[in-house]
Design an enzyme around this catalytic site. Structure first.
Site, PDB file in Angstrom:
ATOM      1  N   GLY A  59       0.768  -1.231   0.000  1.00 22.53           N
ATOM      2  CA  GLY A  59       0.000   0.000   0.000  1.00 22.53           C
ATOM      3  C   GLY A  59       0.796   1.276   0.000  1.00 22.53           C
ATOM      4  O   GLY A  59       0.283   2.320   0.416  1.00 22.53           O
TER       5      GLY A  59
ATOM      6  N   GLU B 193      -4.391  -3.486   5.268  1.00 22.05           N
ATOM      7  CA  GLU B 193      -5.526  -3.009   4.483  1.00 22.05           C
ATOM      8  C   GLU B 193      -5.217  -3.004   2.991  1.00 22.05           C
ATOM      9  O   GLU B 193      -6.099  -3.201   2.153  1.00 22.05           O
ATOM     10  CB  GLU B 193      -5.953  -1.614   4.949  1.00 22.05           C
ATOM     11  CG  GLU B 193      -5.170  -0.435   4.408  1.00 22.05           C
ATOM     12  CD  GLU B 193      -3.744  -0.345   4.922  1.00 22.05           C
ATOM     13  OE1 GLU B 193      -2.908   0.262   4.232  1.00 22.05           O
ATOM     14  OE2 GLU B 193      -3.469  -0.871   6.014  1.00 22.05           O
ATOM     15  N   ASP B 194      -3.939  -2.789   2.640  1.00 27.07           N
ATOM     16  CA  ASP B 194      -3.557  -2.775   1.230  1.00 27.07           C
ATOM     17  C   ASP B 194      -3.820  -4.120   0.570  1.00 27.07           C
ATOM     18  O   ASP B 194      -4.390  -4.203  -0.522  1.00 27.07           O
ATOM     19  CB  ASP B 194      -2.094  -2.364   1.073  1.00 27.07           C
ATOM     20  CG  ASP B 194      -1.164  -3.137   2.008  1.00 27.07           C
ATOM     21  OD1 ASP B 194      -1.648  -4.000   2.779  1.00 27.07           O
ATOM     22  OD2 ASP B 194       0.049  -2.872   1.983  1.00 27.07           O
ATOM     23  N   ASN B 195      -3.415  -5.178   1.253  1.00 21.14           N
ATOM     24  CA  ASN B 195      -3.630  -6.525   0.720  1.00 21.14           C
ATOM     25  C   ASN B 195      -5.114  -6.858   0.614  1.00 21.14           C
ATOM     26  O   ASN B 195      -5.566  -7.419  -0.395  1.00 21.14           O
ATOM     27  CB  ASN B 195      -2.919  -7.551   1.607  1.00 21.14           C
ATOM     28  CG  ASN B 195      -3.162  -8.978   1.168  1.00 21.14           C
ATOM     29  OD1 ASN B 195      -4.092  -9.631   1.629  1.00 21.14           O
ATOM     30  ND2 ASN B 195      -2.328  -9.471   0.276  1.00 21.14           N
TER      31      ASN B 195
ATOM     32  N   GLY C  43      -6.734  -4.929  -2.238  1.00 24.14           N
ATOM     33  CA  GLY C  43      -6.350  -5.548  -3.504  1.00 24.14           C
ATOM     34  C   GLY C  43      -7.125  -6.817  -3.779  1.00 24.14           C
ATOM     35  O   GLY C  43      -7.606  -7.035  -4.907  1.00 24.14           O
TER      36      GLY C  43
END
Length: 428
Positions: free
Chosen positions: A247, A272-274, A277
């Site tokens: 992220g 949260e980025d994973n 995605g």
């Protein structure tokens, strides 16, 4: 005593029983040895297949490097009015190393369309506000604001900090970029070009690249990010069988995020980025990358800090991408090299020590070549870079073992405990 009597005697019967038992035991041992040897053969072949797959990923990463990163992708020749407006969200907390330079890179983007920059900060006394305001004054033609406060939608402080910027963004196209990331001036335009060329692309992301390490801990982190992490990141995304992104610098459609619950839906995850995605991937939005780097100063101050960060990363991934995390040690050079050496010795009689040293030497040489090409030049010091690489490789498995047995991490002064579904709780 005649022969018939000898054969019919009790001692002869006992001797015959012992002989048959010994023969049967020998056959059982031989059969067991054959089964064990067959199992060892299967393990050895599996190791060689695994090693071949990892070497294939290394080759793929070098091919991607050559195609995308050695020479920047040229701008697409299209009218300026075809470029949609973009809102850049920069979450701030404290004075990151080189903060003015990293934030200023957002103002210096060569983008034909309208750009809005939103600095999100939760504390009104945060010193980063002063840096942001100075840049706003230096670039009066750029629409930029500082938004102060946070909305508590979960335990993730970054998500909480960005909620106000997400709600007030005027554009559907969002570029969420961490405060310590520097990007080249053509990054935004090249990224939007990819989105305009392929309407099913919903995420543009940029690989993290560490710069200018000044301490031993920073050198270890630098060696990891610019070789192992960067190489695997390029290869996995090139294969494209699943979502794989970090992220640090990502471009999304706000409408697409809203369709998967908005930012608030990911407030209970640390990674949260994973999770974003994966949600967009499963909604049919493809991911792709430009040849741009999300450059960040190597800001780790000590060996302990490096080890803590690596443990936090592995432990976080364990609850979000479990299979990949347990498989991870087999992608490291030392363990895979040792297993490959054993397998070649077991199956074909190769010398273990010669095979192991050749394996590591080739791995090392390709990593050095990878760094030289993506960095467009040499490191500050080849001996120190090589030493850092070796130390990083040695520490990889011990740190993984420590990380894999725990369920808590410390981030930004708070302690979090993971649940099996990947969400976390704050420990008071």
């Amino acid at each position: 005593m005649n022969t018939a009597a000898a054969h019919n005697s009790p001692s002869a019967g006992i001797l015959s029983t012992i002989t048959h038992a010994a023969a049967s035991s020998t056959k059982d041992r031989v059969a067991g040895f054959r089964v064990d040897f067959f199992k060892a053969d299967l393990v050895a072949y599996f190791v060689l297949v695994l090693a071949a797959f990892l070497w294939l990923l290394i080759i793929i990463s070098h091919c991607v490097l050559q195609r995308r990163y050695v020479k920047p992708r040229p701008f697409v020749d299209r009218p300026a009015e075809h470029y949609p407006p973009v809102t850049i969200i920069r979450p701030l907390k404290g004075l990151d190393l080189g903060l003015r330079r990293t934030l200023e890179s957002s103002f210096r983007q060569e983008y034909p369309g309208a750009v809005e920059i939103l600095f999100a900060v939760e504390d009104p006394d945060d010193p980063a506000i002063g840096v942001a305001n100075e840049l706003i004054e230096c670039y009066p033609k750029t629409r930029a604001r500082v938004l102060i406060g946070q909305d508590n939608v979960g335990i993730n402080p970054k998500i909480n900090n960005m909620m106000k910027a997400f709600a007030q963004a005027h554009s559907d196209l969002l570029w969420i970029c961490d405060s310590n990331v520097y990007t080249d001036s053509g990054t935004l335009r090249r990224s939007v070009d990819l989105l305009l060329d392929n309407k099913r692309m919903g995420v543009i992301h940029h690989v993290v690249f560490s710069e200018a390490p000044a301490t031993f801990g920073a050198m270890l982190d630098h060696a990891f990010l610019v070789t192992n992490h960067c190489r695997m990141y390029l290869a996995i995304n090139a294969v494209g069988i699943a979502s794989c992104l970090t992220g640090k610098s990502n471009i999304y459609y706000k409408s697409a995020l809203d369709n998967v619950g908005g930012l608030a839906a990911f407030g209970h995850y640390l990674a949260e980025d994973n999770m974003i995605g994966q949600a967009l991937w499963h909604s049919g939005w493809g991911h792709t990358m430009t040849g741009d780097l999300a450059r960040q100063p190597a800001d780790i101050g000590s060996l302990f800090e490096y080890c803590s960060r690596r443990i936090r990363w592995v432990r976080t991934r364990k609850y979000n991408v479990t299979f990949a995390t347990f498989y991870e040690p087999l992608t490291e050079s030392i363990l895979l090299g040792a297993l490959t050496s054993w397998a070649l010795n077991h199956l074909y009689g190769f010398n273990v020590y010669l095979t192991f040293s050749t394996f590591l030497s080739c791995w090392f040489a390709l990593d050095m070549l990878f760094f030289y090409r993506i960095n467009h030049g040499s490191p500050q010091s080849w001996p120190w870079f090589a030493f850092s690489w070796i130390c990083r490789e040695i520490l990889a498995l011990p740190l993984w073992l420590v990380a894999i047995v725990g369920d808590t991490v410390t981030w930004r002064g708070q302690v979090f405990r993971f649940h099996l579904n990947g969400t976390v709780e704050v420990l008071k």
